[in-house]
Design a protein around this motif. Structure first.
Motif, mmCIF file in Angstrom:
data_model
loop_
_atom_site.group_PDB
_atom_site.id
_atom_site.type_symbol
_atom_site.label_atom_id
_atom_site.label_comp_id
_atom_site.label_asym_id
_atom_site.label_seq_id
_atom_site.Cartn_x
_atom_site.Cartn_y
_atom_site.Cartn_z
ATOM 1 N N TYR A 147 6.445 -6.768 3.090
ATOM 2 C CA TYR A 147 6.200 -7.008 5.196
ATOM 3 C C TYR A 147 7.497 -7.491 5.515
ATOM 4 O O TYR A 147 8.316 -8.486 5.072
ATOM 5 C CB TYR A 147 5.358 -7.926 4.919
ATOM 6 C CG TYR A 147 3.932 -7.528 4.653
ATOM 7 C CD1 TYR A 147 2.945 -6.554 5.362
ATOM 8 C CD2 TYR A 147 3.642 -7.682 2.810
ATOM 9 C CE1 TYR A 147 1.550 -6.033 4.029
ATOM 10 C CE2 TYR A 147 2.505 -7.061 1.989
ATOM 11 C CZ TYR A 147 1.541 -6.200 3.146
ATOM 12 O OH TYR A 147 -0.070 -5.890 2.234
ATOM 13 N N PHE A 167 -4.460 -2.810 -0.851
ATOM 14 C CA PHE A 167 -4.379 -3.795 -0.295
ATOM 15 C C PHE A 167 -4.620 -4.977 -1.190
ATOM 16 O O PHE A 167 -3.575 -6.119 -1.472
ATOM 17 C CB PHE A 167 -4.771 -4.149 1.031
ATOM 18 C CG PHE A 167 -4.094 -3.313 2.700
ATOM 19 C CD1 PHE A 167 -2.798 -3.563 3.358
ATOM 20 C CD2 PHE A 167 -4.998 -2.295 2.997
ATOM 21 C CE1 PHE A 167 -2.315 -2.921 3.710
ATOM 22 C CE2 PHE A 167 -4.731 -1.292 3.601
ATOM 23 C CZ PHE A 167 -3.095 -1.990 4.210
ATOM 24 N N ARG A 200 -5.885 -7.558 4.901
ATOM 25 C CA ARG A 200 -4.940 -6.438 5.144
ATOM 26 C C ARG A 200 -5.906 -5.388 5.226
ATOM 27 O O ARG A 200 -5.305 -4.279 6.240
ATOM 28 C CB ARG A 200 -3.560 -7.000 4.246
ATOM 29 C CG ARG A 200 -3.270 -7.679 4.338
ATOM 30 C CD ARG A 200 -2.364 -7.833 4.049
ATOM 31 N NE ARG A 200 -0.981 -8.768 4.509
ATOM 32 C CZ ARG A 200 -0.553 -9.522 3.511
ATOM 33 N NH1 ARG A 200 0.224 -9.288 1.875
ATOM 34 N NH2 ARG A 200 0.546 -10.252 3.856
#
Lengths: 473, 107
Positions: A199, A370, A375
């Protein structure tokens, strides 16, 4: 406003075009999170796409290692060195500081000589070697940032981040973040026991806006691809704000329950047990669109293309009839699913092939990818909104595992995010199992509240149109 | 503009395995600019071990030394002969021939 684009797909969208020219940008992250690759791509793109020569300052690697690692991602740095638009300078923090400080310093001279506009410093963590105390580290870093600003270069400074017991990574705020003009944070987080996901988050960016939040990214051949979360500002891009347009689902009897069909640009969850007919509804929806001249896309995250075609053949649903708009089937192995890559490819299809109808099978694989409820919800939110902006009508097949009772379905995490919910269920009545379909939600529009029986045979799923419930004789 | 220097004295200046290692490092990282401590650390030695050898390579004309009133900084000289030397040490055969010469021609 003038920007320095990174050249990294998705990252420039998050940064609303790139960095402010002359910024000192901190890129911090844990080992393997992609800091050096991001920095190298910034410098590589500068030289190859924007005519901006660049410098790579490395305090730990040899030049040939940097060149080798970059080549693995498809970047020929050696060729750029030959063209004198890139230099890789292995050095020490003290030497860098000394040779950058004065106008006659070797590195200052090098910058002038090659007309460098970008610099990667990998990594500023090594400046700690020069300092005996935290105060000294702060002074050294501030001096470095000021020196870089004075040089007019747009700089990326990588920094290592360490986990500290009892202190969550997100809580760590470094003095480097305060001093830098912009700060990106990269993370490489466990999804489950066997997988990790990367991320990137813009923590700060002086003098510019950005899309907040943690955005998923991949590193593959070609470099980093960032998959930005939905930017609410995109909603203003949608111009089709006129009357609600209903689209036929292609499922006999279902349009009647929806008071005319699905609303264009809306995403509807079709939830039900395995073998309940979700795929059939999806195929009929796409076939109906194709008949009406609307290109379609079926994204399968669970079946192979071959299996899916057999399923379609068994249902006798004609997807690509002569004269009809094309319907594309895209399959991805469940273990390889990157939810944001899936979303990007759907958006790309909407733009390039003018796809108007999309079916995604299924939300289960997205949720599993996920392994994080928040998320997953964010992704569904992004999916719903980005397709809405494009005017694409979508069905998300799947739904929760377990019972498909309306009350349970209504309380699932994504029930409030999707625009509509169609439920399929098995009903035990009068000594037999019957299949029933109901419309639980249709945002801003009326719908039937019946649970109606349906059958699946050649041609697909068919809802019994008379107003009888599955509970009736 | 490239500087001019003679090739043979440069090859002759590589008279120890560690000097060969230093020149090989610069061949792989031709834009390196560093002090003895920095170069030593990358090669796995201390600055006091590589420092005298860097000075000798500077005197021989392989490296440039700067920072008269500060910590000495070393980088490659930019000339045809040094480039030839780098080509030589970049190949396995070249390194092997130089190592053999250091051992007095014994294979």
């Amino acid at each position: 406003m003038n920007r320095v684009p990174t050249g990294i797909a998705g990252l420039d969208r998050i940064l609303l075009g790139g960095f402010v020219p002359g910024s000192a940008v901190l890129v911090d992250g844990t080992p393997g999170s992609g800091k050096t690759n991001l920095g190298l791509q910034f410098v590589h793109c500068g030289a190859t796409m924007y005519g901006e020569p660049g410098l790579v300052i490395t305090f730990e690697e040899f030049s040939h290692q940097v060149i080798r690692d970059a080549l693995a991602l498809g970047w020929d740095l050696q060729a750029l060195i030959g063209q004198r638009v890139l230099r890789i300078v292995p050095t020490s923090p003290a030497v860098f500081q000394q040779e950058m400080a004065g106008a006659d310093g070797l590195i200052s001279e090098m910058i002038r000589e090659m007309g460098a506009k970008r610099i990667l410093i990998d990594s500023v963590s090594h400046f700690a070697r020069l300092c005996a105390s935290e105060t000294e580290r702060r002074e050294v870093f501030n001096a470095l940032v000021n020196m870089l600003r004075r040089s007019g270069l747009t700089s990326l400074l990588t920094r290592e981040v360490h986990f500290r017991p009892g202190l969550g990574r997100d809580e760590e705020v470094s003095f480097e973040q305060y001093a830098a003009d912009a700060a990106l944070r990269l993370s490489y987080e466990p999804v489950d026991e066997t997988r990790r996901a990367r991320y990137v988050e813009v923590v700060k960016a002086r003098g510019q806006g950005f899309i907040p939040g943690k955005h998923l990214f991949d590193i593959a051949e070609g470099g980093l691809t960032v998959f930005p979360n939905f930017d609410p500002g995109e909603l203003t891009d949608r111009t089709e704000c006129g009357a609600i347009e209903r689209l036929s689902t292609g499922v006999p009897g279902l349009d009647d329950m929806l008071e005319g069909g699905l609303v264009r640009g809306f995403t509807t969850l079709v939830a039900g047990p395995a073998g309940g007919g979700k795929t059939a509804i999806g195929m009929q929806f796409l076939a109906e669109g194709a008949r009406r001249g609307e290109a379609g896309l079926f994204v399968s995250l669970r079946s192979s293309s071959e299996k899916l075609r057999r399923q379609i053949a068994a249902l006798e649903v004609e997807l690509n009839q002569p004269g009809a708009a094309p319907v594309r089937i895209a399959c991805e192995h469940p273990a390889m699913v990157n939810p944001y890559r899936v979303l990007e490819s759907v958006i790309a299809d909407a733009g390039e092939r003018n796809v108007r109808r999309v079916v995604l099978d299924s939300t289960g694989e997205i949720e599993q990818a996920f392994n994080d409820a928040a998320r997953f919800q964010q992704w569904v939110f992004d999916f719903v909104n980005r397709l809405y902006v494009k005017g694409v009508t979508a069905l998300l097949l799947g739904g929760p595992v377990g019972s498909f009772e309306p009350t349970e379905l209504a309380s699932t995490a994504i029930a409030g995010i999707v625009d509509g919910i169609i439920g399929l269920c098995n009903v035990h009545a009068r000594g037999e199992i019957r299949q029933g379909l109901y419309v639980l939600k249709s945002r801003g529009a009326g719908h039937s509240t019946d649970v109606r029986p349906y059958t699946i045979s050649a041609g697909g799923l068919r809802v019994v149109t008379r107003r009888v419930s599955v509970y009736d004789e | 503009m490239s500087e001019r220097c003679d090739e043979d004295p440069l090859v002759g200046a590589i008279d120890s395995p560690l000097k060969l290692e230093i020149v090989t490092y610069f061949a792989g990282s031709p834009a390196a600019i560093d002090c003895a401590d920095g170069i030593g650390m990358r090669l796995g030695y201390t600055g006091s071990v590589v420092g005298p050898l860097l000075e000798e390579l500077a005197i021989a004309g392989v490296l440039r030394r700067s920072g008269a009133d500060r910590v000495p900084i070393f980088r490659l000289r930019d000339c045809v002969a040094v480039r030839s030397l780098l080509d030589l040490v970049s190949s396995r055969e070249g390194r092997s021939a130089m190592a053999s010469r250091m051992r007095g021609g014994r294979e």
